[in-house]
Design a protein around this motif. Structure first.
Motif, PDB file in Angstrom:
ATOM      1  N   ASN A  51       0.813  -1.231   0.000  1.00 35.79           N
ATOM      2  CA  ASN A  51       0.000   0.000   0.000  1.00 35.79           C
ATOM      3  C   ASN A  51       0.838   1.268   0.000  1.00 35.79           C
ATOM      4  N   LYS A  52       2.030   1.177  -0.538  1.00 35.61           N
ATOM      5  CA  LYS A  52       2.914   2.351  -0.588  1.00 35.61           C
ATOM      6  C   LYS A  52       3.381   2.573  -2.019  1.00 35.61           C
ATOM      7  N   GLY A  53       4.117   3.655  -2.215  1.00 35.70           N
ATOM      8  CA  GLY A  53       4.787   3.892  -3.498  1.00 35.70           C
ATOM      9  C   GLY A  53       4.245   5.082  -4.260  1.00 35.70           C
ATOM     10  N   ILE A  54       5.170   5.842  -4.835  1.00 37.32           N
ATOM     11  CA  ILE A  54       4.798   6.966  -5.711  1.00 37.32           C
ATOM     12  C   ILE A  54       4.225   6.376  -6.999  1.00 37.32           C
ATOM     13  N   PHE A  55       3.137   6.950  -7.506  1.00 42.01           N
ATOM     14  CA  PHE A  55       2.598   6.484  -8.787  1.00 42.01           C
ATOM     15  C   PHE A  55       3.413   7.106  -9.921  1.00 42.01           C
ATOM     16  N   PRO A  56       4.072   6.283 -10.755  1.00 47.54           N
ATOM     17  CA  PRO A  56       4.876   6.871 -11.836  1.00 47.54           C
ATOM     18  C   PRO A  56       4.030   7.099 -13.092  1.00 47.54           C
ATOM     19  N   ALA A  57       3.989   8.336 -13.527  1.00 52.61           N
ATOM     20  CA  ALA A  57       3.239   8.693 -14.741  1.00 52.61           C
ATOM     21  C   ALA A  57       4.206   9.364 -15.723  1.00 52.61           C
ATOM     22  N   SER A  58       3.747   9.609 -16.938  1.00 55.06           N
ATOM     23  CA  SER A  58       4.658  10.280 -17.869  1.00 55.06           C
ATOM     24  C   SER A  58       3.883  11.089 -18.906  1.00 55.06           C
ATOM     25  N   VAL A  59       4.546  12.098 -19.427  1.00 58.60           N
ATOM     26  CA  VAL A  59       3.973  12.899 -20.515  1.00 58.60           C
ATOM     27  C   VAL A  59       5.080  13.237 -21.514  1.00 58.60           C
ATOM     28  N   ASP A  60       4.666  13.464 -22.770  1.00 68.16           N
ATOM     29  CA  ASP A  60       5.579  13.943 -23.809  1.00 68.16           C
ATOM     30  C   ASP A  60       5.194  15.388 -24.112  1.00 68.16           C
ATOM     31  N   PHE A  61       6.083  16.300 -23.804  1.00 70.60           N
ATOM     32  CA  PHE A  61       5.819  17.728 -24.080  1.00 70.60           C
ATOM     33  C   PHE A  61       6.562  18.143 -25.337  1.00 70.60           C
ATOM     34  N   THR A  62       6.105  19.102 -26.114  1.00 74.72           N
ATOM     35  CA  THR A  62       4.964  19.926 -25.794  1.00 74.72           C
ATOM     36  C   THR A  62       3.629  19.266 -26.172  1.00 74.72           C
ATOM     37  N   THR A  63       3.683  18.111 -26.830  1.00 70.61           N
ATOM     38  CA  THR A  63       2.436  17.447 -27.266  1.00 70.61           C
ATOM     39  C   THR A  63       1.380  17.441 -26.147  1.00 70.61           C
ATOM     40  N   ASP A  64       1.755  16.909 -24.996  1.00 74.21           N
ATOM     41  CA  ASP A  64       0.768  16.710 -23.928  1.00 74.21           C
ATOM     42  C   ASP A  64       0.471  17.979 -23.133  1.00 74.21           C
ATOM     43  N   LEU A  65       1.173  19.071 -23.452  1.00 72.93           N
ATOM     44  CA  LEU A  65       0.780  20.345 -22.833  1.00 72.93           C
ATOM     45  C   LEU A  65      -0.603  20.739 -23.345  1.00 72.93           C
TER      46      LEU A  65
END
Ligand code: PA5
Length: 446
Positions: A293-307
């Motif tokens: 029940n621990k841990g940082i959730f790792p997410a990702s984006v490609d900028f500037t596309t996802d801006l």
């Protein structure tokens, strides 16, 4: 020669600098546990010294095998999932010409076994019907369903197209030295094999044959990749003081951010070639830290596309996030923006500038805007996108993940949670040995 640089000072408006530096003892303890093998999961620490242990002879063997496949195949299919796929895909995508598949000047590398999409496999089989292809089948356990399924399909097709004898020369297996169905099959069929050592877990295996062979097949310099990793092994060594050790500093600051309610880390790039580096990173950190029940959730984006999609959420959504930006300092190519007499698009203020100058200002502007919006910022500067710096980046993230996981108090080297879906899937498919589970699960669905 420059190295990858970590900058964490743009987090200090959100967490206390002294608190981050206060992790010295925990980070040093975590490093000791890794180097002395006294922590949880200590039978999976083979990755720690792997770069330095790779001999030139071993790398030559990989290169010779890759050369054979390159000389004899129009398409090379790399079969694997999770750690047996993402590292190679990350490096190959980062270094390949985006349009190489159209130019077709070298064998095309494609991937299979990373999903069970019937349309995906149909389309792949159709493509391969008119091509001479080879297969690299990768599975440490040798029993994972997705790659095993793809391998059976494609091996059958290859044998039908080339005959069993020729097909045998075009298949390479990377698996455990003794155990698993893939090892049994490879031995019986007489395929060339490489071993994944017992003490190297899937998501830490990119610098083993798992990553190195597909990367060499794509035409990239695996000796440079390993040289970069060796350099980072030195820069992150336990002998390097905490304040100067980038892996320890990254591990510490993300744990302190987590403690302060920043439960999601978003890995950001401003170069679309890094998309799969983020996918690899998400597996590394997600599978290593997400437990108990621990841990940082790792997410990702490609900028500037996802801006133009996620940018709104990041700027003004729930303030539970921080960003880690991979910034490539110097592009490998130059594109200058042209002057236009009529200036109908109003862009003459950019005339004569490199496209990267615009990208860099977008990066800087985004960082300042997101900090203003309450998003702490970590920056990883990469001098250039090449084999050497990708080697540095890979080892940096691996080492930091081990330290960070131990600071968090979990075992960063197992993945017990991955078994739950497999058990249900096998029960639903009536796999022999799952009769009891099968009855129970079908009852649940009534
Ligand atoms: O990191 C891991 O251990 C996993 O993601 C595995 O790499 C993945 O499940 C594939 O396993 P295998 O190589 O045994 O087919």
């Amino acid at each position: 020669m420059k190295d990858i640089q970590l900058t964490i000072d743009k987090t200090f408006g959100f967490v206390n600098q002294a608190a981050v530096q206060g992790y010295k003892q925990q980070a040093t303890e975590a490093q000791k546990m890794l180097h002395e093998g006294t922590g949880k999961g200590n039978d999976f620490l083979g990755w720690l010294n792997l770069p330095k242990e790779l001999t030139p002879e071993f790398l030559d063997d990989i290169n010779t095998t890759a050369q054979y496949l390159k000389d004899n195949c129009e398409v090379i299919v790399v079969i694997g999932i999770g750690g047996s796929y993402l590292g190679a895909k990350a490096v190959n995508d980062a270094l390949s010409d985006t349009f190489a598949w159209i130019k077709q000047d070298k064998p095309l590398i494609v991937y299979a076994g990373q999903n069970i999409g019937e349309d995906y496999l149909y389309e792949l089989q159709e493509l391969l019907k008119t091509k001479k292809f080879g297969i690299i089948s990768i599975s440490k356990s040798g029993t994972t369903t997705e790659p095993a399924l793809a391998f059976r399909l494609l091996k059958t097709q290859l044998e039908q197209q080339q005959g069993k004898q020729e097909a045998q020369k075009l298949i390479v297996c990377i698996t455990d030295k003794a155990r698993g169905a893939l090892r049994t099959l490879a031995t019986q069929e007489g395929y060339k094999t490489f071993v994944i050592e017992d003490n190297v877990g899937g998501r830490y295996s990119v610098l083993s044959p798992v990553g190195l062979l597909p990367i060499a097949c794509a035409g990239f310099d695996i000796k440079q990749l390993v040289a970069g990793a060796v350099r980072m092994q030195e820069l992150c060594d336990i002998s390097v003081p905490y304040e100067q050790n980038p892996a320890a500093q990254y591990a510490a600051v993300r744990n302190e951010l987590y403690k302060n309610g920043k439960t999601t880390e978003i890995l950001v790039n401003f170069n679309p070639k890094l998309h799969y580096v983020s996918e690899w990173w998400k597996q590394l950190y997600g599978e290593s830290e997400g437990k108990e029940n621990k841990g940082i959730f790792p997410a990702s984006v490609d900028f500037t596309t996802d801006l133009h999609s996620m940018g709104q959420w990041i700027q003004e959504g729930q303030r539970t996030i921080f960003e880690t930006v991979i910034s490539v300092e110097k592009p490998n190519h130059e594109v200058l923006f042209p002057f236009n007499e009529d200036n109908l698009d109003g862009l003459n203020f950019l005339a004569g500038k490199r496209v990267d100058e615009v990208n860099k200002m977008a990066e800087l502007g985004t960082m300042l805007a997101h900090i203003d919006g309450g998003v702490p910022n970590i920056k990883i500067s990469m001098p250039q996108l090449n084999e050497y710096y990708l080697g540095e980046l890979i080892y940096f993230f691996e080492k930091a993940c081990g330290i960070s996981g131990y600071i968090l108090g979990i075992n960063p080297f197992n993945q017990p949670g991955v078994e739950a879906y497999k058990k249900n899937m096998f029960a639903l498919l009536d796999k022999p040995g799952y009769e009891e589970e099968s009855k129970k699960i079908k009852q649940r669905l009534k």
